[in-house]
Write an enzyme that holds these catalytic residues in place. Structure first.
Site, PDB file in Angstrom:
ATOM      1  N   GLY A  49      -0.520  66.697 -22.602  1.00 56.47           N
ATOM      2  CA  GLY A  49       0.471  67.766 -22.517  1.00 56.47           C
ATOM      3  C   GLY A  49      -0.179  69.058 -22.973  1.00 56.47           C
ATOM      4  O   GLY A  49      -0.793  69.118 -24.053  1.00 56.47           O
ATOM      5  N   ALA A  50      -0.082  70.097 -22.163  1.00 51.48           N
ATOM      6  CA  ALA A  50      -0.821  71.334 -22.422  1.00 51.48           C
ATOM      7  C   ALA A  50      -0.615  71.894 -23.834  1.00 51.48           C
ATOM      8  O   ALA A  50      -1.591  72.184 -24.531  1.00 51.48           O
ATOM      9  CB  ALA A  50      -0.471  72.376 -21.356  1.00 51.48           C
ATOM     10  N   ASP A 228       0.770  73.247 -16.703  1.00 47.66           N
ATOM     11  CA  ASP A 228      -0.509  73.262 -17.407  1.00 47.66           C
ATOM     12  C   ASP A 228      -1.220  74.599 -17.268  1.00 47.66           C
ATOM     13  O   ASP A 228      -2.035  74.953 -18.109  1.00 47.66           O
ATOM     14  CB  ASP A 228      -1.393  72.132 -16.890  1.00 47.66           C
ATOM     15  CG  ASP A 228      -0.945  70.783 -17.409  1.00 47.66           C
ATOM     16  OD1 ASP A 228      -1.536  70.311 -18.395  1.00 47.66           O
ATOM     17  OD2 ASP A 228       0.011  70.216 -16.868  1.00 47.66           O
TER      18      ASP A 228
END
Length: 334
Positions: A49-50, A228
């Site tokens: 997860g960014a 992202d």
């Protein structure tokens, strides 16, 4: 209460990472004592997860600071090679680099650790603000479709796309969630469904190729996805399959919303074609969840992300406001 995906262990002076490769079957943690430990946790998708990647990387730089400024430079270089698409990674590394440049050697570790703490706490606060703004796009009662995992597990806590759903419930709304399984790593089936069920949400898992049938059969109020990397024109890189979902949403007149902090905006990318797309090992497709599906000899193409054109996006929800098309000037303004 959900476990913290990325937390500093003050007693042991190391980073505690929830191993998301094992969910939902096992809740287990990895303790990172070095920058290399953090880099491997990011590359292996133990942390993903960014926003969460950015937070973890910040702590990785702080761990490197124990050995001085030269090691900080090495840590930043090593961490920058872990995941090429998630821009939050580079945003966090740049922020840590700036702090290191202006800090004396003897104060380096404490200052960088404090900055990593600040990045983590800011992420949680930003996610809550995003949720408050984004929930206004959802009806009092309705169905929402999500892809991949943009929840508490993908951030320092609360979540982006799932944060909107959490905020909607806090505002008295009744939201039914359908979660795409999100092949080949199944972040929707394993992670989104798990964290929402843990908090008592009404959630159903569907295969990725069932999304069109769902929209045809049910009145879906919105599609919510994370990001992202977002280009200046609004083109958005997100987990593979997002682009297909956006096309389906457009055909069925379902609003398609991207939910992300402004740190996910890449001011160097004028459009989606400028975004580097990570390609991962074909074993993720040949052996999903470690179970052989197709022979090793079968060729596989495994891009981790795709780019959704801005023309398919109804709004981009950030902590600084809900942006609507045309995006370019609004994104530059914030």
């Amino acid at each position: 209460m959900l476990p913290c995906p990325v937390c500093w262990n003050n007693q042991e002076k190391n980073l505690c990472v929830l191993d998301q490769r094992l969910l939902p079957w096992e809740v287990s943690f990895i303790f990172c004592n070095t920058c290399e430990d953090v880099a491997q946790a990011i590359e292996s998708l133990a942390v993903r997860g960014a926003p969460a990647i950015g937070v973890a990387a910040a702590y990785g730089v702080a761990l490197g600071a124990r050995k001085g400024k030269l090691e900080v430079e090495r840590a930043i270089e090593r961490l920058s090679r872990t995941r090429p698409t998630a821009v939050n990674l580079f945003w966090a590394l740049d922020r840590m680099s700036q702090i290191a440049a202006g800090t004396e050697e003897e104060k380096l570790f404490s200052c960088l650790l404090n900055e990593a703490h600040a990045i983590r706490e800011e992420d949680i606060a930003i996610n809550r603000q995003i949720g408050t703004l984004g929930q206004s796009l959802l009806p009092r009662d309705g169905i929402v479709l999500t892809h991949c995992n943009a929840g508490s597990l993908a951030t320092a806590g609360y979540g982006t796309a799932l944060g909107v759903i959490r905020a909607a419930r806090e505002h008295g709304k009744n939201i039914k969630v359908y979660a795409d399984e999100t092949r080949p790593v199944f972040q929707g089936a394993r992670l989104t469904a798990w964290e929402l069920l843990e908090e008592g949400f009404d959630v159903t898992v569907i295969c990725d190729n069932m999304a069109g049938a769902l929209m045809q059969k049910q009145a879906v109020a919105a599609v919510l996805v994370g990001a992202d990397r977002i280009a200046l024109n609004g083109d958005t890189a997100n987990k593979i399959g997002t682009y297909s979902l956006a096309i389906l949403a457009r055909y069925h007149s379902v609003p398609f919303y991207v939910v992300a902090p402004t740190s996910t905006i890449d001011k160097e990318a004028c459009e989606g074609s400028c975004i580097e797309i990570e390609e991962r090992d074909g074993s993720e497709v040949r052996e999903p969840a470690g179970h052989p599906l197709i022979p090793e000899s079968f060729p596989v193409w495994n891009p981790a992300f795709d780019v959704t054109p801005h023309t398919l996006i109804q709004a981009i929800v950030t902590e600084k406001g809900v942006l609507t098309p045309p995006f370019l000037e609004k994104i530059i303004d914030i």
